[in-house]
Design a protein around this motif. Structure first.
Motif, PDB file in Angstrom:
ATOM      1  N   THR A   1      78.592  49.863  15.810  1.00  0.00           N
ATOM      2  CA  THR A   1      79.542  49.807  17.039  1.00  0.00           C
ATOM      3  C   THR A   1      79.484  48.334  17.750  1.00  0.00           C
ATOM      4  N   PHE A   2      77.818  48.495  17.898  1.00  0.00           N
ATOM      5  CA  PHE A   2      77.075  47.900  19.274  1.00  0.00           C
ATOM      6  C   PHE A   2      77.733  46.468  18.097  1.00  0.00           C
ATOM      7  N   LEU A   3      77.301  46.450  17.217  1.00  0.00           N
ATOM      8  CA  LEU A   3      77.061  45.455  16.624  1.00  0.00           C
ATOM      9  C   LEU A   3      77.994  44.234  16.396  1.00  0.00           C
ATOM     10  N   HIS A   4      78.919  45.071  15.532  1.00  0.00           N
ATOM     11  CA  HIS A   4      80.913  44.548  15.844  1.00  0.00           C
ATOM     12  C   HIS A   4      81.279  44.825  17.269  1.00  0.00           C
ATOM     13  N   THR A   5      80.826  44.784  18.297  1.00  0.00           N
ATOM     14  CA  THR A   5      81.361  44.737  19.525  1.00  0.00           C
ATOM     15  C   THR A   5      79.850  43.706  20.522  1.00  0.00           C
ATOM     16  N   MET A   6      79.142  42.953  20.131  1.00  0.00           N
ATOM     17  CA  MET A   6      78.650  42.271  20.188  1.00  0.00           C
ATOM     18  C   MET A   6      78.947  40.742  19.199  1.00  0.00           C
ATOM     19  N   ILE A   7      78.969  40.682  18.632  1.00  0.00           N
ATOM     20  CA  ILE A   7      80.109  39.352  18.245  1.00  0.00           C
ATOM     21  C   ILE A   7      81.719  39.447  18.043  1.00  0.00           C
ATOM     22  N   CYS A   8      82.124  40.244  18.598  1.00  0.00           N
ATOM     23  CA  CYS A   8      83.463  40.092  19.362  1.00  0.00           C
ATOM     24  C   CYS A   8      83.523  39.812  20.673  1.00  0.00           C
ATOM     25  N   SER A   9      82.754  40.306  21.653  1.00  0.00           N
ATOM     26  CA  SER A   9      82.873  40.609  22.815  1.00  0.00           C
ATOM     27  C   SER A   9      82.818  39.055  23.477  1.00  0.00           C
ATOM     28  N   PRO A  10      82.083  38.139  23.251  1.00  0.00           N
ATOM     29  CA  PRO A  10      82.271  36.716  23.079  1.00  0.00           C
ATOM     30  C   PRO A  10      83.482  35.887  23.045  1.00  0.00           C
ATOM     31  N   LEU A  11      84.048  36.359  21.930  1.00  0.00           N
ATOM     32  CA  LEU A  11      85.305  35.759  22.236  1.00  0.00           C
ATOM     33  C   LEU A  11      86.419  36.099  22.910  1.00  0.00           C
ATOM     34  N   TRP A  12      86.220  37.497  23.803  1.00  0.00           N
ATOM     35  CA  TRP A  12      87.791  36.949  24.780  1.00  0.00           C
ATOM     36  C   TRP A  12      87.691  35.954  25.345  1.00  0.00           C
ATOM     37  N   SER A  13      86.372  35.384  26.281  1.00  0.00           N
ATOM     38  CA  SER A  13      87.378  34.267  27.391  1.00  0.00           C
ATOM     39  C   SER A  13      86.799  33.016  26.282  1.00  0.00           C
ATOM     40  N   ALA A  14      86.300  33.111  24.765  1.00  0.00           N
ATOM     41  CA  ALA A  14      86.670  31.666  24.105  1.00  0.00           C
ATOM     42  C   ALA A  14      88.111  31.798  23.527  1.00  0.00           C
ATOM     43  N   TYR A  15      88.668  33.117  22.840  1.00  0.00           N
ATOM     44  CA  TYR A  15      90.565  32.842  22.922  1.00  0.00           C
ATOM     45  C   TYR A  15      91.048  32.609  24.588  1.00  0.00           C
ATOM     46  N   THR A  16      90.821  32.956  25.328  1.00  0.00           N
ATOM     47  CA  THR A  16      91.200  32.198  27.141  1.00  0.00           C
ATOM     48  C   THR A  16      91.167  31.404  26.595  1.00  0.00           C
ATOM     49  N   ASP A  17      89.878  30.845  27.004  1.00  0.00           N
ATOM     50  CA  ASP A  17      90.089  28.648  26.373  1.00  0.00           C
ATOM     51  C   ASP A  17      90.876  28.437  26.136  1.00  0.00           C
ATOM     52  N   ALA A  18      90.559  28.569  24.685  1.00  0.00           N
ATOM     53  CA  ALA A  18      91.257  28.726  23.667  1.00  0.00           C
ATOM     54  C   ALA A  18      93.083  27.708  23.243  1.00  0.00           C
ATOM     55  N   TYR A  19      93.600  29.782  24.332  1.00  0.00           N
ATOM     56  CA  TYR A  19      94.803  29.878  24.119  1.00  0.00           C
ATOM     57  C   TYR A  19      95.426  28.901  25.264  1.00  0.00           C
ATOM     58  N   HIS A  20      95.443  28.200  26.350  1.00  0.00           N
ATOM     59  CA  HIS A  20      95.500  27.559  26.889  1.00  0.00           C
ATOM     60  C   HIS A  20      95.603  26.400  26.795  1.00  0.00           C
ATOM     61  N   ARG A  21      94.569  26.200  26.225  1.00  0.00           N
ATOM     62  CA  ARG A  21      94.028  24.745  25.587  1.00  0.00           C
ATOM     63  C   ARG A  21      95.322  24.544  24.358  1.00  0.00           C
ATOM     64  N   HIS A  22      95.820  25.359  24.040  1.00  0.00           N
ATOM     65  CA  HIS A  22      96.833  25.589  22.851  1.00  0.00           C
ATOM     66  C   HIS A  22      96.221  25.099  21.820  1.00  0.00           C
ATOM     67  N   ASP A  23      94.725  25.414  21.285  1.00  0.00           N
ATOM     68  CA  ASP A  23      94.087  25.698  20.225  1.00  0.00           C
ATOM     69  C   ASP A  23      93.992  26.467  19.023  1.00  0.00           C
ATOM     70  N   THR A  24      94.987  26.936  18.425  1.00  0.00           N
ATOM     71  CA  THR A  24      95.910  27.894  17.820  1.00  0.00           C
ATOM     72  C   THR A  24      94.902  27.773  16.379  1.00  0.00           C
ATOM     73  N   ALA A  25      94.691  26.371  15.895  1.00  0.00           N
ATOM     74  CA  ALA A  25      94.245  26.139  14.843  1.00  0.00           C
ATOM     75  C   ALA A  25      92.512  27.342  14.665  1.00  0.00           C
ATOM     76  N   TRP A  26      92.473  27.242  16.375  1.00  0.00           N
ATOM     77  CA  TRP A  26      90.726  27.609  16.375  1.00  0.00           C
ATOM     78  C   TRP A  26      90.403  28.840  16.894  1.00  0.00           C
ATOM     79  N   ILE A  27      91.840  29.501  17.158  1.00  0.00           N
ATOM     80  CA  ILE A  27      91.723  31.139  16.850  1.00  0.00           C
ATOM     81  C   ILE A  27      91.918  31.430  15.458  1.00  0.00           C
ATOM     82  N   VAL A  28      93.000  31.117  14.926  1.00  0.00           N
ATOM     83  CA  VAL A  28      93.047  31.429  13.799  1.00  0.00           C
ATOM     84  C   VAL A  28      91.823  31.455  12.928  1.00  0.00           C
ATOM     85  N   ARG A  29      91.042  30.231  12.848  1.00  0.00           N
ATOM     86  CA  ARG A  29      89.748  30.602  11.701  1.00  0.00           C
ATOM     87  C   ARG A  29      88.899  31.598  12.594  1.00  0.00           C
TER      88      ARG A  29
END
Length: 440
Positions: free
Chosen positions: A282-310
């Protein structure tokens, strides 16, 4: 979408993972080393009481009405739009609101503490009523102070510096490890003393992070004032997060209470040890997933769908490796626990398998929940969370009382209650991305 923004977002994500590997690895190691020391210091039954007390302490964070998560999204959104002034206003309102809530909760809890029987709540007479009350009071006081100071973790997430959150956890866990060792050498078993030591360590980590953050981002130092035009958006997003958090509380944090009430606090020790072992995954997976939260926010509001899918495709490839690791850990668990805790500490292989299944479902859900959290599209999560909250405890009683499954039945009930999310969250991600999320 400027290519340099896309590349820098990816590079920062990888940097956060690298930093988190070091800090989180140290934090997990310290946590694991502390478990046998705590069992040796307190004994199995009192350790079960302590573990349950930590669960009660963790409930405090759910009273922020989701402000922390709302703050993370709003600050990340404001910074993505290069509006640091708006970000500072959100921070100011959030800190002021949480300070007020923390004071009110402390007053309410202090009154409540003298109106209940803590021996009855913990289902034990092993520790005197007054000692239990004092330990809980100390622990909750520290938790409420940290409730306010801990908003810095949301800010670190918003600026995509989540590795530093793991650094704070490392400080707390190492402090706890040293403290419990010294208590074992120089003191008789005392939950009150352990509460003091744990509270100081918990607070110290976030104080350190707060000093660093506001030195690094001087323009975001809060002014400690409530502004309705900023509190309302925080609460609008936050209330939905709060309901989701409340559901998480019911599904994840009531298991120890149920075990204590249905079987006795001594049974919590086996449950805690098995869950702690699988928390590596759980810790290792959270460690990898957690930084994506605000990265997804940034990408979503910049309409960078390709990056999110990747990124989602990469997470799904990683998940197949997680499943293999879980199966391997099921086979190795009895040996690992005998070395870690001792041969005289028995564990049920059925409990081990059920915990592995629970972790498999939660990590799957987390892949899609993090993306939806970053985009602020949490309505489906809200509904599935409420469903899980309603079904978890009745299912637990059904598994224990009707099917006679023991402690494992409580874990299975939690797993079954999460299956709604396992099906609906991927469908919501697919819809949100306009059908572009052909992820596999």
């Amino acid at each position: 979408m400027p290519e340099n923004v896309n590349v820098e977002r990816t590079r920062n994500y990888l940097r956060q993972i690298k930093g988190a590997v070091l800090y989180k690895g140290g934090a997990v190691a310290a946590s694991f080393l502390a478990i046998p020391l705590m069992i040796s210091y307190l004994g199995v039954a009192q350790f079960g009481i302590w573990s349950t007390l930590l669960t009660i302490m963790s409930w405090v964070v759910f009273f922020d009405l989701g402000v922390g998560n709302g703050l993370r999204n709003k600050v990340a959104e404001s910074l993505a739009k290069n509006n640091s002034s708006e970000a500072r206003n959100y921070i100011s309102s959030a800190y002021s609101l949480i300070a007020l809530v923390a004071v009110l909760l402390w007053l309410l809890f202090t009154y409540f503490s003298y109106s209940v029987s803590w021996q009855r709540i913990f289902n034990t007479e092993l520790v005197a009523e007054e000692d239990l009350r004092s330990a809980v009071q100390v622990a909750i006081t520290f938790m409420l102070i940290n409730f306010w100071i801990g908003l810095v973790t949301a800010l670190l997430g918003a600026v995509q510096r989540t590795a530093l959150v793991s650094l704070g956890q490392l400080f707390t866990n190492v402090f706890a490890l040293v403290a419990v060792y010294l208590l074992g050498v120089f003191s008789d078993a005392s939950i009150i003393k352990l509460s003091w030591m744990y509270g100081v360590g918990l607070l110290g980590g976030n104080v350190f992070l707060s000093i660093w953050f506001f030195r690094e981002y001087k323009g975001l130092i809060p002014a400690f004032k409530l502004r309705r035009d900023h509190v309302t958006p925080l609460l609008s997003v936050g209330i939905q997060f709060f309901v989701i958090q409340l559901a998480v509380l019911v599904v994840f944090a009531t298991d120890k209470i149920l075990i204590t009430q249905l079987f006795g606090p001594e049974y919590v020790a086996e449950y805690e040890v098995v869950f702690k072992l699988f928390s590596i995954i759980t810790f290792l997976h959270t460690m990898i997933c957690s930084p994506l939260w605000s990265a997804y926010t940034d990408a979503y509001h910049r309409h960078d769908t390709a990056w999110i899918v990747r990124m989602l495709r990469a997470q799904l490839k990683l998940y197949s490796f997680v499943v293999v690791c879980l199966m391997g850990l099921v086979l190795l668990a009895p040996l690992v626990i005998s070395i870690w805790i001792g041969h005289e500490f028995p564990v049920s292989i059925s409990l081990v398998a059920l915990v592995a299944l629970f972790v498999a479902v939660t990590t799957w859900n987390n892949i899609f929940a993090v993306m939806l959290n970053g985009a602020g599209a949490i309505r489906v999560q809200l509904y599935t969370a409420i469903t899980a909250m309603i079904t978890n405890i009745p299912l637990a009683f059904l598994m224990v009382k009707f099917f006679g499954m023991g402690v494992g039945g409580i874990v299975l009930a939690a797993t079954l209650s999460l299956l709604f999310s396992a099906v609906l969250l991927p469908l919501q991600v697919h819809r949100l991305l306009g059908g572009k999320a052909a992820l596999i």
